[in-house]
Motif scaffolding. Structure first.
Motif, PDB file in Angstrom:
ATOM      1  N   LEU A  91      38.915  -8.362  16.456  1.00  0.00           N
ATOM      2  CA  LEU A  91      39.228  -7.207  15.867  1.00  0.00           C
ATOM      3  C   LEU A  91      39.444  -6.933  14.560  1.00  0.00           C
ATOM      4  O   LEU A  91      40.141  -8.059  13.755  1.00  0.00           O
ATOM      5  CB  LEU A  91      40.088  -6.537  16.786  1.00  0.00           C
ATOM      6  N   THR A  92      39.348  -5.927  13.908  1.00  0.00           N
ATOM      7  CA  THR A  92      39.564  -5.653  12.296  1.00  0.00           C
ATOM      8  C   THR A  92      41.162  -5.506  12.202  1.00  0.00           C
ATOM      9  O   THR A  92      41.833  -5.346  13.324  1.00  0.00           O
ATOM     10  CB  THR A  92      38.921  -4.429  11.800  1.00  0.00           C
ATOM     11  N   GLU A  95      42.078  -2.128  13.940  1.00  0.00           N
ATOM     12  CA  GLU A  95      41.958  -2.073  15.197  1.00  0.00           C
ATOM     13  C   GLU A  95      43.189  -2.876  15.692  1.00  0.00           C
ATOM     14  O   GLU A  95      43.704  -2.361  16.603  1.00  0.00           O
ATOM     15  CB  GLU A  95      40.619  -2.805  15.922  1.00  0.00           C
ATOM     16  N   ASN A  96      43.678  -3.994  15.133  1.00  0.00           N
ATOM     17  CA  ASN A  96      44.783  -4.723  15.533  1.00  0.00           C
ATOM     18  C   ASN A  96      46.244  -3.664  15.558  1.00  0.00           C
ATOM     19  O   ASN A  96      46.815  -3.694  16.365  1.00  0.00           O
ATOM     20  CB  ASN A  96      45.324  -5.949  14.757  1.00  0.00           C
ATOM     21  N   LYS A  98      46.110  -0.725  15.509  1.00  0.00           N
ATOM     22  CA  LYS A  98      46.143   0.547  16.521  1.00  0.00           C
ATOM     23  C   LYS A  98      46.546   0.009  17.959  1.00  0.00           C
ATOM     24  O   LYS A  98      46.978   0.709  18.570  1.00  0.00           O
ATOM     25  CB  LYS A  98      44.734   0.993  16.601  1.00  0.00           C
ATOM     26  N   MET A  99      46.291  -1.372  18.264  1.00  0.00           N
ATOM     27  CA  MET A  99      46.696  -1.863  19.345  1.00  0.00           C
ATOM     28  C   MET A  99      48.147  -1.823  19.608  1.00  0.00           C
ATOM     29  O   MET A  99      48.659  -1.775  20.760  1.00  0.00           O
ATOM     30  CB  MET A  99      46.262  -3.331  19.549  1.00  0.00           C
ATOM     31  N   TYR A 102      49.410   1.550  21.278  1.00  0.00           N
ATOM     32  CA  TYR A 102      48.708   1.702  22.600  1.00  0.00           C
ATOM     33  C   TYR A 102      49.517   2.666  23.503  1.00  0.00           C
ATOM     34  O   TYR A 102      48.902   3.472  24.310  1.00  0.00           O
ATOM     35  CB  TYR A 102      48.287   0.462  23.466  1.00  0.00           C
ATOM     36  N   GLU A 128      41.446  -3.579   5.636  1.00  0.00           N
ATOM     37  CA  GLU A 128      41.616  -3.042   6.846  1.00  0.00           C
ATOM     38  C   GLU A 128      40.201  -3.044   7.642  1.00  0.00           C
ATOM     39  O   GLU A 128      40.451  -3.084   8.983  1.00  0.00           O
ATOM     40  CB  GLU A 128      42.065  -1.627   6.585  1.00  0.00           C
ATOM     41  N   TRP A 129      39.266  -3.426   6.997  1.00  0.00           N
ATOM     42  CA  TRP A 129      38.052  -3.506   7.835  1.00  0.00           C
ATOM     43  C   TRP A 129      37.472  -5.006   8.024  1.00  0.00           C
ATOM     44  O   TRP A 129      36.530  -5.044   8.738  1.00  0.00           O
ATOM     45  CB  TRP A 129      36.851  -2.726   7.297  1.00  0.00           C
ATOM     46  N   ARG A 147      51.671  -4.698  13.327  1.00  0.00           N
ATOM     47  CA  ARG A 147      51.362  -4.299  14.720  1.00  0.00           C
ATOM     48  C   ARG A 147      52.400  -4.149  15.647  1.00  0.00           C
ATOM     49  O   ARG A 147      52.463  -3.131  16.317  1.00  0.00           O
ATOM     50  CB  ARG A 147      50.348  -5.815  15.472  1.00  0.00           C
TER      51      ARG A 147
END
Length: 236
Positions: A91-92, A95-96, A98-99, A102, A128-129, A147
């Motif tokens: 994952l980017t 995305e990490n 955002k996890m 959750y 970030e990407w 995270r």
């Protein structure tokens, strides 16, 4: 804030924790020091409900959480930065992060926290990407911390955050720990680099084969001859 009483944990036939009791007061940094296999990681895993204690009690803000599920423990405000970082390599960076959020659904709050983390870790903003697996070890550790912060914890538990990092990066990780604590975060820290851990800790516990054998303020333990000989020798 966190209170552990007479905690016993077994792995098969191994008695990993032999009735330990400790406290983590609000807005303090508490560290667990000890050799590999002393029971430090097991303690954090028991608090996170990744292992079930055989006996004993774990309380958080006065509530018994001993039999609470891991996902609910995160919702109550306890987050673990695991040993070895355990980021989602495919994952980017974004995305990490955002996890980490959750369990939340406050979009505005999540965006604000994301901005704060990118301000704290500009290198993550630049990447970030990028797939998280392509980051350096130090950047992955920043991502693991970021995270964890995205869940808005009141207690942040960190398992060996400086493990395997270059000396300059180790300094940076400890600066991050100080900065996070300075913003009011309560931290329970496990760290092989005992000197650095005790220098940032308000209070410390020394574990040996599942027992707490010494405890005191970070300053007291750094000055203690037994601790010096066992953990603060030439290796550090």
């Amino acid at each position: 804030m966190l209170k552990i009483e007479d905690l016993h944990v077994y792995y098969g036939g191994i008695h990993a924790l032999k009735g330990i009791s400790l406290e983590v007061p609000e807005n303090k940094v508490v560290t667990l020091v000890g050799a590999n296999g002393a029971g430090k990681s097991t303690t954090l895993r028991a608090v996170s409900a990744l292992v079930q204690p055989a006996n004993g009690k774990i309380s958080f803000r006065g509530e018994d959480i001993t039999k609470t599920k891991t996902a609910d423990i995160v919702k109550k405000g306890i987050t673990l930065v695991p040993e070895g970082r355990r980021i989602f390599a495919n994952l980017t960076v974004l995305e990490n992060l955002k996890m980490g959020a959750y369990a939340r659904n406050d979009k505005a709050g999540i965006k604000k926290d994301m901005d704060d983390i990118f301000q704290m870790f500009p290198r993550l903003k630049e990447r970030e990407w990028q797939a998280a697996g392509t980051l350096s070890g130090g950047e992955q550790q920043m991502l693991a911390i970021g995270r964890a912060l995205m869940s808005r914890p009141s207690l942040l538990m960190m398992d060996e955050p400086s493990l395997g990092l270059a000396p300059l990066m180790v300094k940076e990780v400890f600066k991050i720990i100080k900065d996070i604590h300075g913003k009011g975060m309560t931290i329970l820290l496990i760290e092989q680099n005992a000197t650095a851990a005790l220098q940032v800790a308000d209070y410390g516990y020394v574990l040996e084969t599942g027992n707490i054998v010494l405890q005191g303020s970070g300053k007291e333990l750094v000055a203690n001859e037994d601790v010096k000989n066992a953990y603060l020798g030439k290796a550090h």
